[in-house]
Design a protein around this motif. Sequence first.
Motif, PDB file in Angstrom:
ATOM      1  N   ASP A   1      67.558  44.170  46.428  1.00 23.70           N
ATOM      2  CA  ASP A   1      66.685  43.040  46.728  1.00 23.70           C
ATOM      3  C   ASP A   1      65.543  43.513  47.617  1.00 23.70           C
ATOM      4  OD1 ASP A   1      69.406  40.624  46.983  1.00 23.70           O
ATOM      5  OD2 ASP A   1      68.104  41.142  45.291  1.00 23.70           O
TER       6      ASP A   1
ATOM      7  N   ARG B   1      70.112  35.318  50.200  1.00 22.78           N
ATOM      8  CA  ARG B   1      69.945  35.022  48.794  1.00 22.78           C
ATOM      9  C   ARG B   1      70.415  33.602  48.519  1.00 22.78           C
ATOM     10  NH1 ARG B   1      71.062  37.350  43.615  1.00 22.78           N
ATOM     11  NH2 ARG B   1      69.821  39.234  43.403  1.00 22.78           N
TER      12      ARG B   1
ATOM     13  N   ASP C   1      71.110  32.550  45.287  1.00 16.61           N
ATOM     14  CA  ASP C   1      72.019  32.559  44.144  1.00 16.61           C
ATOM     15  C   ASP C   1      73.110  33.596  44.308  1.00 16.61           C
ATOM     16  OD1 ASP C   1      68.951  32.186  42.691  1.00 16.61           O
ATOM     17  OD2 ASP C   1      70.487  30.643  42.515  1.00 16.61           O
TER      18      ASP C   1
ATOM     19  N   ASP D   1      74.711  38.527  40.385  1.00 17.86           N
ATOM     20  CA  ASP D   1      74.370  38.419  38.964  1.00 17.86           C
ATOM     21  C   ASP D   1      75.565  38.112  38.088  1.00 17.86           C
ATOM     22  OD1 ASP D   1      71.899  41.031  39.159  1.00 17.86           O
ATOM     23  OD2 ASP D   1      71.756  38.862  39.345  1.00 17.86           O
TER      24      ASP D   1
ATOM     25  N   ARG E   1      65.013  35.755  40.863  1.00 17.07           N
ATOM     26  CA  ARG E   1      65.852  35.879  42.049  1.00 17.07           C
ATOM     27  C   ARG E   1      65.211  35.016  43.136  1.00 17.07           C
ATOM     28  NH1 ARG E   1      65.836  42.091  43.361  1.00 17.07           N
ATOM     29  NH2 ARG E   1      63.805  41.947  42.330  1.00 17.07           N
ATOM     30  N   ARG E   2      66.047  34.316  43.897  1.00 17.63           N
ATOM     31  CA  ARG E   2      65.503  33.428  44.925  1.00 17.63           C
ATOM     32  C   ARG E   2      66.086  33.779  46.280  1.00 17.63           C
ATOM     33  NH1 ARG E   2      66.583  28.084  41.418  1.00 17.63           N
ATOM     34  NH2 ARG E   2      68.711  28.853  41.695  1.00 17.63           N
TER      35      ARG E   2
ATOM     36  N   SER F   1      60.540  33.291  45.315  1.00 20.11           N
ATOM     37  CA  SER F   1      61.114  33.664  44.012  1.00 20.11           C
ATOM     38  C   SER F   1      60.406  34.898  43.475  1.00 20.11           C
ATOM     39  CB  SER F   1      60.948  32.529  43.009  1.00 20.11           C
ATOM     40  OG  SER F   1      61.567  31.362  43.488  1.00 20.11           O
TER      41      SER F   1
ATOM     42  N   LEU G   1      63.583  39.333  38.136  1.00 23.34           N
ATOM     43  CA  LEU G   1      64.827  40.081  38.226  1.00 23.34           C
ATOM     44  C   LEU G   1      64.549  41.553  38.479  1.00 23.34           C
ATOM     45  CD1 LEU G   1      66.580  38.462  35.167  1.00 23.34           C
ATOM     46  CD2 LEU G   1      66.986  37.982  37.576  1.00 23.34           C
TER      47      LEU G   1
ATOM     48  N   SER H   1      71.729  40.215  32.880  1.00 25.88           N
ATOM     49  CA  SER H   1      71.837  39.118  33.836  1.00 25.88           C
ATOM     50  C   SER H   1      71.615  37.767  33.184  1.00 25.88           C
ATOM     51  CB  SER H   1      70.835  39.300  34.969  1.00 25.88           C
ATOM     52  OG  SER H   1      69.582  39.584  34.399  1.00 25.88           O
TER      53      SER H   1
END
Lengths: 341, 802
Positions: free
Chosen positions: A8, A20, A22, A25, A33-34, A49, A52, A185
């Motif tokens: 990340d 994170r 979420d 994966d 990705r948030r 955001s 990926l 993912s």
Amino acid sequence: MEPLRLDDPRNLGDYVPIGRVDAPDGEVPLPVRRFVARGAGGGRTVLISVPLAELAGDHEYGERFAAEAETARRLGAEARLPWTAQVMESSRLPGGPPWYTTPYVPALPLPGVLAAHGGGLPERTLRALGLGLAEALTELHARGAVHAGVSPGALLVAADGPLLTAYGAMRALVPGTGHFAHRPSLAGLPERGGVPPEQLSGGTPGPPGDVHALGAVLCYAASGLDGADSSRMPASMRTLVAACLSEDPGDRPQAAVVRDELRTGAAALPVTSGPPPVPVAAQRRGPVSAPAAVPWSAGGAAGGTVLDSAASAFGPGWLPARVIAAIARQSACALGAALPA
Amino acid sequence: MAPQHLPLTHDDPVQHGPYRLVARLGSGGMGTVYLARDSGGRAVALKTMHARIADEPEFRSRFRLEADAARVIGGRYGAEVVDADPLARTPWLATEYVLGPPLDEAVEYCGPLPEESVRALGAALCEALGQLHSSAVVHRDLKPSNILLSASGPKVIDFGIARAIGDDRLTRTGTAAGTPAYMSPEQAGGLEHTAAGDVFALAGVLVHAASGHGPFGGGQAADLLYRVRYGEPDLGEVPEALVPVLLRCLAKDPAARPGMAQLAAELASRLPRDGGEFAEALPDSVLAEIGRRSAEVWRIEPHRLPPPPGGTFGTGTGTGTGTGTGTGATAGAGGYTPTQAAYPAPSVTGGDGVRTGFPRRKLLAVAGGSGLALAAAGAGAWAWAGGGGAGGTAPDGSASRGPGGAPEPVWRAATSFFTDGDLPPLLVGGQLVTSNREGLVALDVKSGDQQWTSAEADDNQVTGDGERLYEIVAEATKGSGVTIRTLDLRTGARAGEAGRLPDFDGREHGDGDRTTQPLAAAGGVLYLAARTREANASNRPLAQGWYVVAFDLRAHKERWRRPLKQYATSFASFGDDVSAYSVKPLRGRLLLARPRNDYESPLQTVAAWDPRNGEVMWNAEPLPRELDDDAPPLPRQLATDLRHVYFGSGRVTALRLSDGKEAWRYESAGVRGGHAAANPDEQPALYGPPAVRDGVVYAAERNRGLVAVGARDGRLLWKQKSGSEPAPDLDVPPVVGEKYVYVSAGGHRCLTAVSRRTHRTAWKFRLTGDGDGGTGERFVVHRKARRIIGRGRGGAYAIPLE
């Protein structure tokens, strides 16, 4: 909030991710990705955001991602889109991933909501989520736009209502069955009903596709199970959701019709979390226990009036207690989080 | 609910240690609590001491003990201690910012808690106190405002350490602030407070949670002491299953009370499930509040009020920012100059004859008095226990007094400010907002200093919910809709837009009357009266008429509308004696009192609507039309408590909030269950609008004085003794303090203070030094700051609330 993973990003412009949103994966298929991130010398906290990790090298994808973000920003800038996360800043700096921010609001992705609750959600919550989502899509379609990526992961749930996110992220991927197979993912996303059939076979995403996805999201929210099956919905919503899931896009109702249908029934429900949900395989590791019903707090008023808007569907009791507790926990976590060393 | 955060004042420091101050959470006698952030963005609740006592060793020790107790109780049962510097010049303590309402506010706004919640609360508090006791610390001042309800369990803050060192003056009368609210009989008798005393207090807290009031009521300190030592506790509304164990906890003999562990076992014994989160035991309305606070903390913008300008209206420079320890570059603050009058004053309505709009300021609708006071109360639990009144008065809480015993005003604002019929004073964020000929004016509640003035907003269209100011603005083209705007609390200028009401018409008609009128704002909803346009935005014709509209401030759109039947699209002039259309948002109900309107019906009615959708829950016509012309119009303020709504007029009447049925009525000849004719030889009894507090309803009786009646059953408790010259006014509700009930009298010429203990007039307050001035007809009460603020023709002023 989840801890950051090795791959990340450590900073994005002036923003520093602190957690994170979420889960790792594979559990929540989503094309972005948030993160919760701090910016402006600690003075601001946002949701940021980015694409990926495996798409980091794909420059054309990055361009499309950035373009969608900018479109999202403009769409909401003139006047608020209801129940939608408003894009504040978007960026495409050379050498780094594109990113965009939305204001931080304590909220869980829908799969996280089911995990906190321990199963499928009660009818009142389903109706409210459906109503909020339908209102968001009605307004979006009225402005000539299509989300094209409504899915359980794209729907965040805050204490006072849903927040639709990830506008255009799926469209940026260039829909096509082949593409999904190459994205581990995103594996499973079609089965989870996240992609309408016409989009899967390569068609251009259109408003009926969003409506199909709305139906699929509600089926997921009702059961926690994959595959959009309207028989899992409570009786009062079954016909509506089945219509949303019609194979032929022409058979599906418009978002505004879904909204109107859900509006009129909303005030008739009692203020309670409803019957215990169908127990479900845990989305996360750990035991799942069936929550008991929250006691009645007040009698519900029957019938709607001149305008029965979504706002009254989100009165006290619309979200089960454990979900509110989980949202409060996330907020406390974000409040107290220090910057990574 | 009450706003959790207030702006920083101009003399709050910029930071303490590594934490920059963002907003005020509350303030009390010993210090202030702020929301603060470090440079990494980590947010905390920061407690400090007032600079003026920070040098005194005794206070510094107390502070250190408080910090130690906070560490002992830990993060599970209290607010986690993050950081502290007890040795700093101004000591400070940083804890987690707890996301949840104080128990007293939760009960006040969401109603008494159900049995299941009380059990879960009790069991958790037993563990919390057990933790303290095992470290040889007793709490001494456990009370509902010291307990925050978070999703993971109750958290105890504020350890009452203020009474630990040498402060055993528990029998001191006078300052109620020095009296523990749930003290044990042994404490009341001057003996030591032990762990058994905490059991007693805990039971008191649980009784409050279950019934909305403590077991020995409230009221004047001396009475309370007596009742605690010798009286029986009132557990009438506590769920039956809990009564036996709580009664034992309230035993006069400490040895007869159960221990904490025993109590925990009995409370938990019938919980329907094991484990589960504390949140699951809470009612939906409290959960909704927790959810709201979790989100709201992220919306707080740092801001700081400017220093008060010197001199009177319009001449202040108003520049400068924090003058404490800062360099002037405070987070989010800036210099402000008060807005000069850029627009002409709103025009007075001209013409007579047919009016098609609401007459300017005639249809006033003010959210009930207690609602205003609560909305201004600030942060609740974070205020410190102990010490005396808030700033502006001497540390022991007394005000200087004139001969006869009446207090001197704590502050006065210049007489040229105020005229009749303007914006009723609103309490918003620590400021009093009202208006004069030039526009809106904001005064600081504590000091009376003018904060800003602004002529931008139309004061007729402004209302507030205790936290923000809103204005209803007509859109530019005639007949094209209405916008709800927020006003900047620092300047009064129009700030943001909260949303639009495209179906409603805001433009003036003919003689300049506006067609919108704000009614009240609370709980995230703005209520207004408005008239529909002829056609909506898509040119479809709209049903014509007047409506009460609920505008959802968080969803930024209309929630519902309901027609106002009595106003047809055209009607004759109102005349000057039309009554106020009162609206009061309560938990779960919107109360509306419809005025007496000769055109439709001579009756005054009260209705309760569902705030979610505008459905009528009940309608009552409780007040037979008084043929006596002296009868006051339906009061501007609806007095409510958790059970009833109360009115004056020919009798003091209580209606049940649940169904609108009459609970009881009282008149001077005694309580009557049915209809009773007034004594034909006497002038019929008449009562002014009542006020209710601590289970007692107070009302002024024509030509006689104050009466106090039990809220539950309408039984007469006492009548004011001794002369009631001048006669009490029947159009202003009394204000209830700890020691006195204040009654406006003599045509708003003075305030009579009636002692709650002796039932005699203690003194009369008059505003001197201004020939025309009276004490006014508008009062707001700021309970936390302990001020009564009056506003009338003579200006504004504040006296202490005692």
